[in-house]
Design a protein around this motif. Structure first.
Motif, PDB file in Angstrom:
ATOM      1  N   LEU A   1      27.070  35.263  37.166  1.00  0.00           N
ATOM      2  CA  LEU A   1      28.103  36.272  36.980  1.00  0.00           C
ATOM      3  C   LEU A   1      29.496  35.646  36.952  1.00  0.00           C
ATOM      4  CD1 LEU A   1      26.653  39.013  39.351  1.00  0.00           C
ATOM      5  CD2 LEU A   1      26.606  39.017  36.838  1.00  0.00           C
ATOM      6  N   MET A   2      29.748  34.652  37.785  1.00  0.00           N
ATOM      7  CA  MET A   2      31.058  33.999  37.818  1.00  0.00           C
ATOM      8  C   MET A   2      31.364  33.308  36.493  1.00  0.00           C
ATOM      9  SD  MET A   2      31.579  32.559  41.731  1.00  0.00           S
ATOM     10  CE  MET A   2      31.084  30.965  41.251  1.00  0.00           C
TER      11      MET A   2
ATOM     12  N   TRP B   1      35.757  37.540  37.027  1.00  0.00           N
ATOM     13  CA  TRP B   1      34.464  37.430  37.713  1.00  0.00           C
ATOM     14  C   TRP B   1      34.469  36.263  38.688  1.00  0.00           C
ATOM     15  CZ3 TRP B   1      30.533  40.880  37.373  1.00  0.00           C
ATOM     16  CH2 TRP B   1      30.664  41.873  36.392  1.00  0.00           C
ATOM     17  N   HIS B   2      35.041  35.150  38.259  1.00  0.00           N
ATOM     18  CA  HIS B   2      35.102  33.964  39.125  1.00  0.00           C
ATOM     19  C   HIS B   2      35.979  34.236  40.343  1.00  0.00           C
ATOM     20  CE1 HIS B   2      36.129  29.913  40.505  1.00  0.00           C
ATOM     21  NE2 HIS B   2      34.923  29.604  40.060  1.00  0.00           N
TER      22      HIS B   2
ATOM     23  N   VAL C   1      36.672  37.156  41.798  1.00  0.00           N
ATOM     24  CA  VAL C   1      36.058  38.131  42.695  1.00  0.00           C
ATOM     25  C   VAL C   1      34.843  37.548  43.402  1.00  0.00           C
ATOM     26  CG1 VAL C   1      34.836  40.337  42.796  1.00  0.00           C
ATOM     27  CG2 VAL C   1      36.916  40.129  41.424  1.00  0.00           C
ATOM     28  N   LEU C   2      33.881  37.073  42.645  1.00  0.00           N
ATOM     29  CA  LEU C   2      32.626  36.606  43.245  1.00  0.00           C
ATOM     30  C   LEU C   2      32.709  35.191  43.800  1.00  0.00           C
ATOM     31  CD1 LEU C   2      30.089  38.174  40.746  1.00  0.00           C
ATOM     32  CD2 LEU C   2      30.824  39.044  42.965  1.00  0.00           C
ATOM     33  N   GLY C   3      33.816  34.520  43.552  1.00  0.00           N
ATOM     34  CA  GLY C   3      34.011  33.176  44.085  1.00  0.00           C
ATOM     35  C   GLY C   3      34.666  33.164  45.457  1.00  0.00           C
ATOM     36  N   GLU C   4      34.976  34.343  45.989  1.00  0.00           N
ATOM     37  CA  GLU C   4      35.596  34.396  47.315  1.00  0.00           C
ATOM     38  C   GLU C   4      34.680  33.781  48.366  1.00  0.00           C
ATOM     39  OE1 GLU C   4      36.739  38.382  48.267  1.00  0.00           O
ATOM     40  OE2 GLU C   4      38.397  38.355  46.850  1.00  0.00           O
ATOM     41  N   ARG C   5      35.273  33.040  49.259  1.00  0.00           N
ATOM     42  CA  ARG C   5      34.485  32.343  50.296  1.00  0.00           C
ATOM     43  C   ARG C   5      33.854  33.298  51.291  1.00  0.00           C
ATOM     44  NH1 ARG C   5      37.685  27.135  52.283  1.00  0.00           N
ATOM     45  NH2 ARG C   5      36.198  27.534  53.938  1.00  0.00           N
TER      46      ARG C   5
END
Length: 83
Positions: free
Chosen positions: A37-38, A44-45, A47-51
């Motif tokens: 998705l990222m 997308w990166h 949002v979904l890349g948050e640690r």
């Protein structure tokens, strides 16, 4: 097929509440789904890349390395605080 749901500000930022994706041989864990998705682009990166991203499998909190199967439901959401 897997069902993916996005909650809270993730839903707002992605302008998407949920979607269905085919379960391919390359998707074995929630982390695999997250990476797929990222790769869709910058939003997308971001949002979904948050640690501190949280995830659930079939409505149970889990870790990104959780194995997935066909017909599973995956949810991504930001950390929540109580008061």
């Amino acid at each position: 097929m897997i069902l993916i749901n996005y909650f809270a500000r993730y839903r707002e930022q992605l302008d998407l509440g949920g979607e269905k994706l085919p379960l391919t041989t390359g998707l074995k864990t929630i982390e695999d789904v997250r990476r797929l998705l990222m790769a869709r682009g910058e939003v997308w990166h971001d949002v979904l890349g948050e640690r501190n991203l949280m995830c659930a499998l079939n409505q149970q909190l889990c870790q990104p390395d959780q194995a997935i199967e066909d017909f599973d439901e995956i949810a991504f959401f930001p950390p929540v605080t109580g008061g």
